[in-house]
Design a protein around this motif. Structure first.
Motif, PDB file in Angstrom:
ATOM      1  N   GLY A   1       0.784  -1.222   0.000  1.00 58.52           N
ATOM      2  CA  GLY A   1       0.000   0.000   0.000  1.00 58.52           C
ATOM      3  C   GLY A   1       0.819   1.277   0.000  1.00 58.52           C
ATOM      4  O   GLY A   1       0.261   2.371   0.047  1.00 58.52           O
ATOM      5  N   GLN A   2       2.144   1.150  -0.032  1.00 63.88           N
ATOM      6  CA  GLN A   2       3.015   2.330  -0.030  1.00 63.88           C
ATOM      7  C   GLN A   2       3.906   2.312  -1.255  1.00 63.88           C
ATOM      8  O   GLN A   2       4.492   1.285  -1.592  1.00 63.88           O
ATOM      9  N   SER A   3       3.994   3.446  -1.931  1.00 57.99           N
ATOM     10  CA  SER A   3       4.890   3.592  -3.077  1.00 57.99           C
ATOM     11  C   SER A   3       5.902   4.682  -2.767  1.00 57.99           C
ATOM     12  O   SER A   3       5.644   5.571  -1.964  1.00 57.99           O
ATOM     13  N   VAL A   4       7.047   4.595  -3.436  1.00 57.59           N
ATOM     14  CA  VAL A   4       8.102   5.595  -3.272  1.00 57.59           C
ATOM     15  C   VAL A   4       8.578   6.012  -4.651  1.00 57.59           C
ATOM     16  O   VAL A   4       8.765   5.169  -5.536  1.00 57.59           O
ATOM     17  N   LYS A   5       8.750   7.314  -4.841  1.00 54.47           N
ATOM     18  CA  LYS A   5       9.296   7.841  -6.097  1.00 54.47           C
ATOM     19  C   LYS A   5      10.381   8.841  -5.747  1.00 54.47           C
ATOM     20  O   LYS A   5      10.209   9.681  -4.870  1.00 54.47           O
ATOM     21  N   VAL A   6      11.498   8.737  -6.446  1.00 53.52           N
ATOM     22  CA  VAL A   6      12.591   9.697  -6.304  1.00 53.52           C
ATOM     23  C   VAL A   6      12.758  10.366  -7.654  1.00 53.52           C
ATOM     24  O   VAL A   6      12.974   9.698  -8.663  1.00 53.52           O
ATOM     25  N   ASP A   7      12.627  11.696  -7.684  1.00 55.82           N
ATOM     26  CA  ASP A   7      12.700  12.420  -8.945  1.00 55.82           C
ATOM     27  C   ASP A   7      12.791  13.910  -8.652  1.00 55.82           C
ATOM     28  O   ASP A   7      12.596  14.346  -7.516  1.00 55.82           O
ATOM     29  N   TYR A   8      13.045  14.665  -9.705  1.00 59.92           N
ATOM     30  CA  TYR A   8      12.957  16.117  -9.644  1.00 59.92           C
ATOM     31  C   TYR A   8      11.496  16.482  -9.863  1.00 59.92           C
ATOM     32  O   TYR A   8      10.844  15.937 -10.748  1.00 59.92           O
TER      33      TYR A   8
ATOM     34  N   ASN B   1       8.941  19.785 -10.537  1.00 61.82           N
ATOM     35  CA  ASN B   1       8.997  21.176 -10.993  1.00 61.82           C
ATOM     36  C   ASN B   1       8.120  22.099 -10.147  1.00 61.82           C
ATOM     37  O   ASN B   1       7.596  21.691  -9.099  1.00 61.82           O
ATOM     38  N   ASP B   2       7.904  23.327 -10.631  1.00 66.33           N
ATOM     39  CA  ASP B   2       7.128  24.313  -9.879  1.00 66.33           C
ATOM     40  C   ASP B   2       5.652  23.942  -9.758  1.00 66.33           C
ATOM     41  O   ASP B   2       4.935  24.486  -8.921  1.00 66.33           O
ATOM     42  N   GLN B   3       5.176  23.012 -10.578  1.00 66.70           N
ATOM     43  CA  GLN B   3       3.807  22.502 -10.474  1.00 66.70           C
ATOM     44  C   GLN B   3       3.752  21.191  -9.693  1.00 66.70           C
ATOM     45  O   GLN B   3       2.716  20.520  -9.659  1.00 66.70           O
ATOM     46  N   LEU B   4       4.894  20.793  -9.116  1.00 65.74           N
ATOM     47  CA  LEU B   4       5.051  19.523  -8.402  1.00 65.74           C
ATOM     48  C   LEU B   4       4.749  18.320  -9.299  1.00 65.74           C
ATOM     49  O   LEU B   4       4.189  17.318  -8.872  1.00 65.74           O
ATOM     50  N   LEU B   5       5.159  18.434 -10.557  1.00 66.50           N
ATOM     51  CA  LEU B   5       5.075  17.347 -11.525  1.00 66.50           C
ATOM     52  C   LEU B   5       6.455  16.723 -11.636  1.00 66.50           C
ATOM     53  O   LEU B   5       7.462  17.436 -11.765  1.00 66.50           O
ATOM     54  N   SER B   6       6.502  15.400 -11.585  1.00 66.21           N
ATOM     55  CA  SER B   6       7.786  14.696 -11.645  1.00 66.21           C
ATOM     56  C   SER B   6       8.476  14.932 -12.979  1.00 66.21           C
ATOM     57  O   SER B   6       7.830  15.191 -13.999  1.00 66.21           O
ATOM     58  N   GLY B   7       9.796  14.800 -12.976  1.00 68.05           N
ATOM     59  CA  GLY B   7      10.596  15.009 -14.173  1.00 68.05           C
ATOM     60  C   GLY B   7      10.196  14.110 -15.323  1.00 68.05           C
ATOM     61  O   GLY B   7      10.296  14.503 -16.487  1.00 68.05           O
ATOM     62  N   ASP B   8       9.741  12.895 -15.024  1.00 67.48           N
ATOM     63  CA  ASP B   8       9.314  11.982 -16.094  1.00 67.48           C
ATOM     64  C   ASP B   8       7.847  12.186 -16.470  1.00 67.48           C
ATOM     65  O   ASP B   8       7.317  11.493 -17.338  1.00 67.48           O
ATOM     66  N   GLY B   9       7.169  13.136 -15.813  1.00 72.47           N
ATOM     67  CA  GLY B   9       5.792  13.473 -16.163  1.00 72.47           C
ATOM     68  C   GLY B   9       4.745  12.458 -15.745  1.00 72.47           C
ATOM     69  O   GLY B   9       3.607  12.536 -16.191  1.00 72.47           O
TER      70      GLY B   9
ATOM     71  N   ALA C   1       8.861  22.573  -4.279  1.00 71.92           N
ATOM     72  CA  ALA C   1       8.875  22.713  -5.736  1.00 71.92           C
ATOM     73  C   ALA C   1      10.282  22.980  -6.244  1.00 71.92           C
ATOM     74  O   ALA C   1      11.115  23.572  -5.553  1.00 71.92           O
ATOM     75  N   ASN C   2      10.551  22.518  -7.468  1.00 73.85           N
ATOM     76  CA  ASN C   2      11.836  22.705  -8.139  1.00 73.85           C
ATOM     77  C   ASN C   2      12.994  22.079  -7.378  1.00 73.85           C
ATOM     78  O   ASN C   2      14.068  22.665  -7.265  1.00 73.85           O
ATOM     79  N   ARG C   3      12.761  20.878  -6.879  1.00 71.00           N
ATOM     80  CA  ARG C   3      13.781  20.169  -6.101  1.00 71.00           C
ATOM     81  C   ARG C   3      13.717  18.670  -6.385  1.00 71.00           C
ATOM     82  O   ARG C   3      12.709  18.145  -6.844  1.00 71.00           O
ATOM     83  N   ASP C   4      14.818  17.991  -6.030  1.00 70.73           N
ATOM     84  CA  ASP C   4      14.820  16.534  -6.019  1.00 70.73           C
ATOM     85  C   ASP C   4      14.136  16.093  -4.729  1.00 70.73           C
ATOM     86  O   ASP C   4      14.484  16.569  -3.640  1.00 70.73           O
ATOM     87  N   LEU C   5      13.160  15.188  -4.863  1.00 70.84           N
ATOM     88  CA  LEU C   5      12.365  14.755  -3.716  1.00 70.84           C
ATOM     89  C   LEU C   5      12.280  13.244  -3.626  1.00 70.84           C
ATOM     90  O   LEU C   5      12.299  12.543  -4.649  1.00 70.84           O
ATOM     91  N   ILE C   6      12.131  12.768  -2.404  1.00 69.48           N
ATOM     92  CA  ILE C   6      11.758  11.385  -2.130  1.00 69.48           C
ATOM     93  C   ILE C   6      10.301  11.469  -1.688  1.00 69.48           C
ATOM     94  O   ILE C   6       9.995  12.120  -0.688  1.00 69.48           O
ATOM     95  N   VAL C   7       9.405  10.866  -2.449  1.00 68.60           N
ATOM     96  CA  VAL C   7       7.971  10.993  -2.181  1.00 68.60           C
ATOM     97  C   VAL C   7       7.429   9.629  -1.756  1.00 68.60           C
ATOM     98  O   VAL C   7       7.600   8.638  -2.463  1.00 68.60           O
ATOM     99  N   VAL C   8       6.778   9.603  -0.602  1.00 70.52           N
ATOM    100  CA  VAL C   8       6.146   8.392  -0.083  1.00 70.52           C
ATOM    101  C   VAL C   8       4.639   8.616  -0.182  1.00 70.52           C
ATOM    102  O   VAL C   8       4.119   9.597   0.348  1.00 70.52           O
TER     103      VAL C   8
END
Length: 164
Positions: A92-99, A101-109, A134-141
């Motif tokens: 039930g938990q996912s993790v994404k590591v990515d940049y 952007n200012d809209q909080l959309l991942s670099g891979d879209g 926003a505009n940062r590399d994030l680890i998102v859970v």
């Protein structure tokens, strides 16, 4: 700019990894991870590698390792990458590591973040992050996502990667 990829599988082996002088003995690990297709990746785990939820992992755990494809890697088999983030798989938990952007959309879209007051935004040492993610590399859970393109989610936790 960092570009992150991941590899998921079961930890089959954890060994000490030698790096230069004896003062580092025991500080670096080499984790062998094998997926269901029999492919293997060796992750070099450094003291700076971030473990989601600061979880201890062991042989037999299913994990996902994230690495920066812009970093040099030896041309050997099995591939060997420096782990930036390791996450033990939790139902039930996912993790994404990515940049993001200012809209909080991942670099891979593929993922759009919708922040809520309950979303914890931290830095890697567990302290509160007081800026904008926003505009940062994030680890998102996160948990569930919409079925839209891009998928949208309200993450339970965001860890800002301040330094690499």
């Amino acid at each position: 700019m960092a570009e992150y990829e991941s590899f998921s599988g079961v930890i089959t082996r954890i060994d000490d990894f030698w790096v230069g002088n004896g003062r580092q003995a025991g500080c670096y690990k080499l984790m062998s991870v094998e997926n269901s297709s029999g492919n293997r990746v060796d992750f070099v785990v450094a003291p700076a590698t971030y473990f989601v939820d600061h979880t201890m992992v062991s042989v037999g755990d299913t994990v996902t390792g994230f690495y920066d494809t812009s970093m040099a890697a030896p041309a050997i088999y099995p591939p060997q990458f420096r782990a930036v983030v390791m996450a033990r798989d939790v139902p039930g938990q996912s993790v994404k590591v990515d940049y993001f952007n200012d809209q909080l959309l991942s670099g891979d879209g593929t993922l759009k973040l919708n922040l809520a007051p309950s979303t914890g935004v931290l830095i890697q040492n567990g302290q509160a992050f007081t800026g904008t993610p926003a505009n940062r590399d994030l680890i998102v859970v996160y948990g569930p996502t919409t079925r839209s393109i891009p998928a949208q989610t309200t993450p339970s936790q965001i860890i800002v990667i301040c330094e690499r």
